[in-house]
Write a protein that holds these residues in place. Structure first.
Motif, short mmCIF file in Angstrom:
data_model
loop_
_atom_site.label_atom_id
_atom_site.label_comp_id
_atom_site.label_asym_id
_atom_site.label_seq_id
_atom_site.Cartn_x
_atom_site.Cartn_y
_atom_site.Cartn_z
N ALA A 180 10.32 31.32 30.37
CA ALA A 180 10.40 32.50 31.23
C ALA A 180 10.77 33.72 30.39
O ALA A 180 11.39 33.59 29.33
CB ALA A 180 11.45 32.25 32.29
N ALA A 181 10.39 34.89 30.88
CA ALA A 181 10.71 36.13 30.16
C ALA A 181 12.20 36.39 30.23
O ALA A 181 12.80 36.28 31.30
CB ALA A 181 9.95 37.28 30.79
N PRO A 182 12.83 36.70 29.09
CA PRO A 182 14.27 36.95 29.13
C PRO A 182 14.58 38.33 29.69
O PRO A 182 13.73 39.21 29.69
CB PRO A 182 14.67 36.86 27.66
N ARG A 206 18.47 39.14 20.78
CA ARG A 206 17.63 38.42 19.81
C ARG A 206 17.01 39.40 18.80
O ARG A 206 16.99 39.13 17.60
CB ARG A 206 16.54 37.66 20.59
N PHE A 224 7.41 33.75 15.69
CA PHE A 224 8.01 32.55 16.27
C PHE A 224 8.65 32.85 17.63
O PHE A 224 8.59 32.04 18.55
CB PHE A 224 9.05 31.96 15.31
N ILE A 259 17.45 39.49 14.79
CA ILE A 259 16.32 39.52 13.83
C ILE A 259 16.48 40.72 12.89
O ILE A 259 16.35 40.60 11.66
CB ILE A 259 14.97 39.57 14.58
N VAL A 316 19.30 39.92 26.88
CA VAL A 316 19.07 38.73 26.03
C VAL A 316 18.03 39.06 24.96
O VAL A 316 18.20 38.71 23.78
CB VAL A 316 18.61 37.54 26.91
N GLU A 338 7.89 31.20 21.32
CA GLU A 338 8.93 30.68 22.23
C GLU A 338 8.80 31.29 23.62
O GLU A 338 8.90 30.60 24.64
CB GLU A 338 10.32 31.04 21.69
N PHE A 342 7.59 36.99 10.55
CA PHE A 342 7.65 35.56 10.90
C PHE A 342 8.54 35.35 12.14
O PHE A 342 8.18 34.63 13.07
CB PHE A 342 8.25 34.76 9.73
N GLU A 343 9.71 36.00 12.11
CA GLU A 343 10.66 35.83 13.22
C GLU A 343 10.04 36.29 14.53
O GLU A 343 10.19 35.64 15.56
CB GLU A 343 11.94 36.63 12.94
N PHE A 372 6.03 29.98 26.09
CA PHE A 372 6.23 28.73 26.82
C PHE A 372 7.46 28.76 27.73
O PHE A 372 7.81 27.76 28.30
CB PHE A 372 6.34 27.56 25.83
#
Lengths: 422, 97
Positions: B35-37, B45, B26, B49, B41, B30, B22-23, B33
């Protein structure tokens, strides 16, 4: 910064609730054990203290740019809450395009971070940049802080001037030193002819070779070098436009090129933006005048209205005697057409660069459309003929061709109209 | 082997893996929509997770171990479930406020 909870927490809540309920109803531990990780995320997300918050500052590497330049917009973030990932979504004005969006950055508690975006200056104009939607997400993205930044960074995109090698020769020159050869002879550098020596002539002008040949004193005569006054007439009543180009864009670039060239040669330039809003600039010379002209050009926008405007709205001092008026217009609006006819009728030296709207027209899809376009072309032919009959030189400048070639054609056309007048 | 015959520890692991899936879904929405991190970063994330999945699995396995002890004939599980439901309702009320 307004804080919202992530929308994904709702399905997690649902899964956890259903798992627990199923476990209680069925009397089995498996459903609640499967739902436990979701429950944990909910507890971490909703129970954690503080919300992500950042303070944002924007900076543009330059405030002035030319069309086609790329600029760097830098965003500096100061962490005001727990550590978070900050993303910024830029909201750019219509003449500026995004080349590279700012990458998300991690901002620790009390820490700072920077992100930069690259933007492309597509169309001339005065804009304000810096509008953005900034989102700060916590480590698990459970809480999202939103802040909308207002545009605060002024940016002036100057039109890229058309390149010109030479300019039009005016009908009359002004009694000031300049770079245009006058018909009258006097103290200059350009040789004009030879005549007999008269009392008062300077001895350094004596042409000894010609004197020896003719057996009497001969002196060289030179052309006077004078300056010109040029009034640039920009039609902002109407334009033919496509997505990325318009006749007004072409007119503005040509005006910029002519102004630069004239001012470099020491001539005086005035400008009239004749449209829904009439803006003008009195004739002047020098570098400051270039900046003033640029200001007028950047404000040249189409303002649609139906009020009749004639040349009476143009101050008389804007059109000095002997000034050459060069109009850049698609000749689509009757008010401009009549104003130019009026000016020519009052004896001003008017030349028209007709910026052809044809490349901007959609091809006619049916017979009626094709007929309408034929009628319109015939009407334009009649109008051009009418101008030429009044001694006004008209040339058509089409998108894609250099402005220099239109000016060259204008030189020939002016010579022809001078003959017609005489 | 029917689903009901799986040991409770498997259910805890399945739950943790479902949370991870799920994470990731989602997160990919994100990213779509925005810019690519940068790598750091994105790694942070991913680490978050991974940590929450591991913590969820650990908690589930712990609870599964408790249920296998059959303390008070499953009363502990019922009590923990009821407490968790109450806590959840409280949190929902707080979130709504």
């Amino acid at each position: 910064m307004t804080v919202f909870r992530s929308p994904r927490l709702f399905p997690y809540m649902l899964i956890a609730g259903v798992g627990m309920l199923a476990s209680l109803v069925l009397g089995r531990p498996e459903p609640v054990l499967a739902a436990t990780p979701f429950l944990l995320v909910l507890l971490l997300a909703l129970g954690s203290p503080g919300s992500p918050a950042v303070h944002v500052r924007c900076k543009l590497d330059r405030q002035k740019a030319l069309e086609g330049d790329e600029l760097v917009l830098e965003l500096a973030f100061n962490g005001m809450g727990p550590g978070c990932v900050v993303t910024a979504e830029l909201d750019l004005p219509p003449g500026v395009d995004l080349v590279e969006p700012p990458a998300p950055v991690w901002v620790g508690r009390g820490g700072t971070a920077r992100a930069s975006a690259r933007v492309y200056c597509r169309r001339w104009g005065a804009y304000r940049l810096g509008a953005a939607l900034v989102q700060a997400r916590g480590a698990l993205s459970a809480r999202v802080g939103h802040e909308r930044l207002e545009p605060s960074l002024p940016l002036r995109i100057y039109p890229r001037p058309e390149r010109l090698r030479s300019l039009l020769r005016p009908r009359d020159v002004q009694p000031r030193a300049g770079s245009v050869l006058a018909r009258a002879s006097g103290d200059g550098f350009e040789f004009a002819d030879i005549r007999d020596f008269l009392p008062g002539d300077r001895t350094r002008h004596v042409n000894w070779k010609a004197s020896a040949h003719r057996d009497r004193l001969q002196v060289n005569r030179y052309h006077l070098e004078r300056s010109r006054d040029v009034v640039l007439f920009l039609d902002s009543f109407s334009e033919a436009a496509r997505e990325n180009a318009s006749t007004l864009d072409m007119a503005v670039r040509a005006t910029m090129g002519v102004t630069e060239r004239l001012l470099r040669q020491g001539d005086r330039v005035a400008i009239v933006s004749f449209g829904g809003v009439v803006r003008w600039l009195q004739p002047d010379t020098g570098a400051r005048q270039l900046y003033r002209v640029v200001d007028v050009l950047l404000q040249a926008r189409l303002a649609f209205d139906h009020v009749w405007r004639g040349i009476d709205v143009i101050p008389r001092r804007l059109l000095p005697a002997g000034a050459m008026l060069v109009a850049l217009t698609p000749l689509l609006d009757r008010r401009t057409v009549h104003a130019l006819l009026d000016l020519a009728g009052r004896g001003h030296d008017v030349s028209i660069v007709e910026i052809s709207p044809l490349p901007f027209l959609r091809p006619a899809s049916d017979a009626a459309g094709r007929l309408a376009q034929r009628f319109w072309r015939m009407r334009m032919e009649v109008l051009r003929h009418e101008y030429e009959r009044m001694g006004v030189a008209v040339v058509t400048w089409t998108e894609g061709s250099p402005f220099e070639s239109a000016l060259e054609e204008m030189r020939r056309s002016r010579a022809r109209s001078r003959l017609l007048r005489s | 082997m029917a689903l009901g015959e799986l040991p409770p520890a498997y259910a805890a692991l399945v739950g943790a893996l479902a949370l991870g899936a799920f994470e990731l879904v989602f997160w990919s929405i994100e990213l779509r929509f925005g810019a690519a991190p940068r790598i750091r970063v994105a790694a942070r994330r991913l680490g978050a997770i991974g940590a929450v999945v591991a913590a969820g699995a650990g908690l589930g396995l712990g609870l599964a171990a408790l249920t296998t002890l059959h303390i008070a004939g499953g009363l502990l599980l019922t009590a923990a479930g009821t407490a968790a439901a109450g806590m959840l309702l409280a949190l929902i009320a707080r979130a709504a406020r």
